[in-house]
Structures are given as C-alpha cells and as structure tokens.
Scaffold this active site. Sequence first.
Site, PDB file in Angstrom:
ATOM      1  N   TYR A 141      -6.254  26.421  94.437  1.00 29.01           N
ATOM      2  CA  TYR A 141      -7.276  27.453  94.611  1.00 29.01           C
ATOM      3  C   TYR A 141      -8.179  27.575  93.384  1.00 29.01           C
ATOM      4  O   TYR A 141      -9.276  28.120  93.463  1.00 29.01           O
ATOM      5  CB  TYR A 141      -6.645  28.817  94.904  1.00 29.01           C
ATOM      6  CG  TYR A 141      -5.997  28.922  96.282  1.00 29.01           C
ATOM      7  CD1 TYR A 141      -6.083  27.894  97.209  1.00 29.01           C
ATOM      8  CD2 TYR A 141      -5.297  30.062  96.651  1.00 29.01           C
ATOM      9  CE1 TYR A 141      -5.482  27.989  98.454  1.00 29.01           C
ATOM     10  CE2 TYR A 141      -4.701  30.168  97.899  1.00 29.01           C
ATOM     11  CZ  TYR A 141      -4.798  29.123  98.793  1.00 29.01           C
ATOM     12  OH  TYR A 141      -4.206  29.224 100.024  1.00 29.01           O
ATOM     13  N   LYS A 192       6.125  19.589  97.746  1.00 32.75           N
ATOM     14  CA  LYS A 192       5.852  18.448  98.637  1.00 32.75           C
ATOM     15  C   LYS A 192       5.917  17.210  97.734  1.00 32.75           C
ATOM     16  O   LYS A 192       4.963  16.431  97.635  1.00 32.75           O
ATOM     17  CB  LYS A 192       4.470  18.647  99.289  1.00 32.75           C
ATOM     18  CG  LYS A 192       4.132  17.674 100.382  1.00 32.75           C
ATOM     19  CD  LYS A 192       4.901  17.893 101.675  1.00 32.75           C
ATOM     20  CE  LYS A 192       4.558  16.830 102.703  1.00 32.75           C
ATOM     21  NZ  LYS A 192       5.450  16.831 103.864  1.00 32.75           N
ATOM     22  N   ASP A 224       6.928  21.666 104.527  1.00 33.49           N
ATOM     23  CA  ASP A 224       6.916  21.619 105.995  1.00 33.49           C
ATOM     24  C   ASP A 224       8.261  22.059 106.554  1.00 33.49           C
ATOM     25  O   ASP A 224       8.345  22.830 107.509  1.00 33.49           O
ATOM     26  CB  ASP A 224       6.510  20.229 106.518  1.00 33.49           C
ATOM     27  CG  ASP A 224       7.127  19.087 105.736  1.00 33.49           C
ATOM     28  OD1 ASP A 224       7.740  19.328 104.669  1.00 33.49           O
ATOM     29  OD2 ASP A 224       7.028  17.937 106.189  1.00 33.49           O
ATOM     30  N   ASP A 248       0.877  31.293  99.636  1.00 30.73           N
ATOM     31  CA  ASP A 248      -0.050  32.080 100.448  1.00 30.73           C
ATOM     32  C   ASP A 248       0.374  32.001 101.918  1.00 30.73           C
ATOM     33  O   ASP A 248       0.509  33.012 102.619  1.00 30.73           O
ATOM     34  CB  ASP A 248      -1.460  31.483 100.259  1.00 30.73           C
ATOM     35  CG  ASP A 248      -2.539  32.345 100.860  1.00 30.73           C
ATOM     36  OD1 ASP A 248      -2.220  33.450 101.326  1.00 30.73           O
ATOM     37  OD2 ASP A 248      -3.703  31.918 100.859  1.00 30.73           O
ATOM     38  N   ASP A 252       2.850  34.968 104.175  1.00 27.21           N
ATOM     39  CA  ASP A 252       2.335  35.629 105.377  1.00 27.21           C
ATOM     40  C   ASP A 252       3.252  35.379 106.565  1.00 27.21           C
ATOM     41  O   ASP A 252       3.480  36.264 107.391  1.00 27.21           O
ATOM     42  CB  ASP A 252       0.921  35.124 105.706  1.00 27.21           C
ATOM     43  CG  ASP A 252      -0.139  35.992 105.040  1.00 27.21           C
ATOM     44  OD1 ASP A 252       0.214  36.709 104.081  1.00 27.21           O
ATOM     45  OD2 ASP A 252      -1.296  35.953 105.471  1.00 27.21           O
TER      46      ASP A 252
END
Length: 360
Positions: A141, A192, A224, A248, A252
């Site tokens: 980000y 990852k 994943d 993020d 959620d």
Amino acid sequence: MSKQILCLPGDGIGPEIMAEALKVLDAAKLRFGLDIEVSHGLVGGAAIDHHSVPLSDETLALARNSDAILFGAVGGPKWDDQPMANRPEKGLLQLRSELDLFANLRPAILFPQLAEASSLKPELVAGLDILIVRELTGGIYFGEPRGIRTLENGEREGYNTYVYRESEVRRIAKVAFEAARKRGGRLCSVDKSNVLEVTGLWREVVIAESAGYNDVELSHMYVDNAAMQLVRAPKQFDVMVTGNMFGDILSDCAAMLTGSIGMLPSASLNEKNQGMYEPVHGSAPDIAGENKANPLAQILSLAMLLRYSFGEGIAADAIEKAVSDVLGKGYRTGDIASEGCQLVATVEMGDAVVDCLLNA
Ligand code: NAD
C-alpha cells in the site's frame, strides 16, 4: 504517576458510545484502584465545526502527550461537501501517521450468546476469539515505485511495489509475539513465501524473532490457505500476524464471522506501545442522537487499551467478562437483537455493564 488517556469521541454516535465507555472506565478505576486521568478533545466533523480542520495542532499535541487515545468515530453527511483534504476521516488518518501507529490489532470475538448472528454455523464460531495483527504503515500500500505507465506499444500498465524492510517485519512480529504471550500463546504468521520473495524474508525474520519467545508456539500459513481456514475452522487460530494487504483482507473476513459490527474493537499501536483504540464501525449517522447505538465495541476498545497500553490485563478481563455477562442476561441493542431478548438503549447497556463490573 497517573496514566493519561485522551478521549476523542468524534461525530454521530461517537459521543453517545464514548459516554458509556467512560462510565465503565470510572467503574474499573473504582474496582481496581487504577490511577488514570482523562482529557478530552475534538476530532473529525466536530473539530471542523470548531477549528475548521479535522485535527487541530492542539489536539495532536494532546495526543502525542497521552499514553493512549480512546477514539469514537468520525464522519457524517454534514461534512460530505468538505474538500477531500479536509474531510472528517482525515483527522483519523493524520493521527495514525503522525503517531506512527504501525501495528493494527483487530480481534474477532464472538460471544457464545451471539453465535446465531454469524453467517457460519453456530458450532463453528461460538466462542471465537482471534486476534489479527496487521502491519499498517508499510507493504504494497505504501511501496514505491507505484503508478500507471504507458508502454511502447501504447498499452497502459499499472504497477505497485511490495516491499518490507527487516526492521519493519521485526517490530510487527514483536507486537504479535507479545500479544500471543498475553493470550493463548499461539501465533500463526501468514505469508505467500512460495511465490513472493518479500514474504520469504518476512518468514525468515519472524522465525528469527521467535527465539525470544519460547513460550509462544509459532506456525506459518500461506495466505490462500489462511483465508480458507478462517471460514472452514476459524477457532484453530489464536493470534495471526501478517502484512498490510493480507491483513486488510483477512481481518474483514474474520470480522464478518462475528456478524455484528457493533461489537468489534480495534487498536493501533506504535513502538512506544502508545495506542489508539476505536470501534471498527463508523459514526452511524442513521441512528445518531437516538440512544440506539450499541456501545459494546467502544467498551471493548477500552478493555484493549487497558490490556495493551497500560498492562492492566485483570481489569481488561473483568470488563470483557462484564460484557459477556450482560449478553448472558439477554440484554441487546437493536443491532444484535434476537427473539426473546431484552431490547435496551445505549445508556441502559452501559449501565448494565457497569453493574456487572461492580457486582461481579
Ligand atoms: P457505519 O459503520 O457508521 O454504519 C453502518 C451500519 O451499521 C449503519 O446502519 C449503522 O446504523 C450500523 N451501526 C454501526 N455502528 C453501530 C453501533 N455501534 N450500534 C448499532 N448500529 C451500528 O458505516 P457507514 O454508514 O458506511 O458510515 C457512516 C459514516 O462513518 C461515514 O461518514 C463514514 O465515512 C464514517 N466511518 C468512520 C469510521 C471511523 O471513524 N473509523 C469508519 C467507517 C466509517
């Protein structure tokens, strides 16, 4: 010396739910003999109305000098025509960046009494208690270079840079290990590393940091698989730590498992363990001023503040237990109401928590 909390209620339901959290703080001070002083400031739309900016220099100075900040929520239709740089939400973002609040802690707690509110089967989520520790100020980000460029053949290409320095990983890992130590003693680092070098380095640094935490059991999971496991068997997790983007998305997803936005607290910490504590939800302008808002996310944010910034785990546990007891008695605000419950207003819910805390 007294510890200092800066209280920033903000807009909409912010002042209503903050009033209830402050009642609970007074009760906790009484029961546990806590030496805490509270100062007050304006943020968001309320600050725009008084100072023309969403965060004044005076309020920022108060924030810097406090040990912790209890934040309500900001925003509302009244300030929708403000230019982007002066929107209420900028006050929140400015606080996060000025105080370098790099560690975002988002618990997903599902009190057994609310298991029916989840989109998953009650037996999968009843009693769920996960803490997601998300790196908040780095990763893709913020990485440079970033942008959209035009290639020689005229086609446009978008690009971002996923980058983490060892020191950035080390400091978020430390927060996560410390949190795991204060909870169930298990930490799952999500990466990852089979595809992305940056998260390969992430894993290396987390493993190196684990040497100082023999009492914490460390595991690793690809992102994943972590997403899949969160909806397959979420109760397997205690603390999860991950980078900005993965955090993020996963936080959620975990929040939705609880099905009740009015119940979720959060914390953002910096290296001095100074923290800002706030509900996950917004200022709910649709019910503001109606004494209908659920104050429990704000009250649970106060419990996090006591645990993580002040080391008052016993008081934090007692507040969380009082919330659980209140739900056990059947009290519900509108957002978490179910058949046969006792529907209560914001103030009554706060009173009920105070009562349970003082008469436990
Ligand atoms: P919201 O979270 O304020 O509300 C979404 C829905 O949930 C509404 O129906 C609301 O009534 C309900 N709700 C939220 N909190 C509740 C509570 N404690 N008790 C009962 N019901 C509750 O999100 P939104 O409607 O998208 O945004 C409203 C305003 O809040 C906007 O200005 C937005 O920018 C701002 N916002 C602020 C923050 C923050 O301060 N951290 C976060 C999100 C949104």
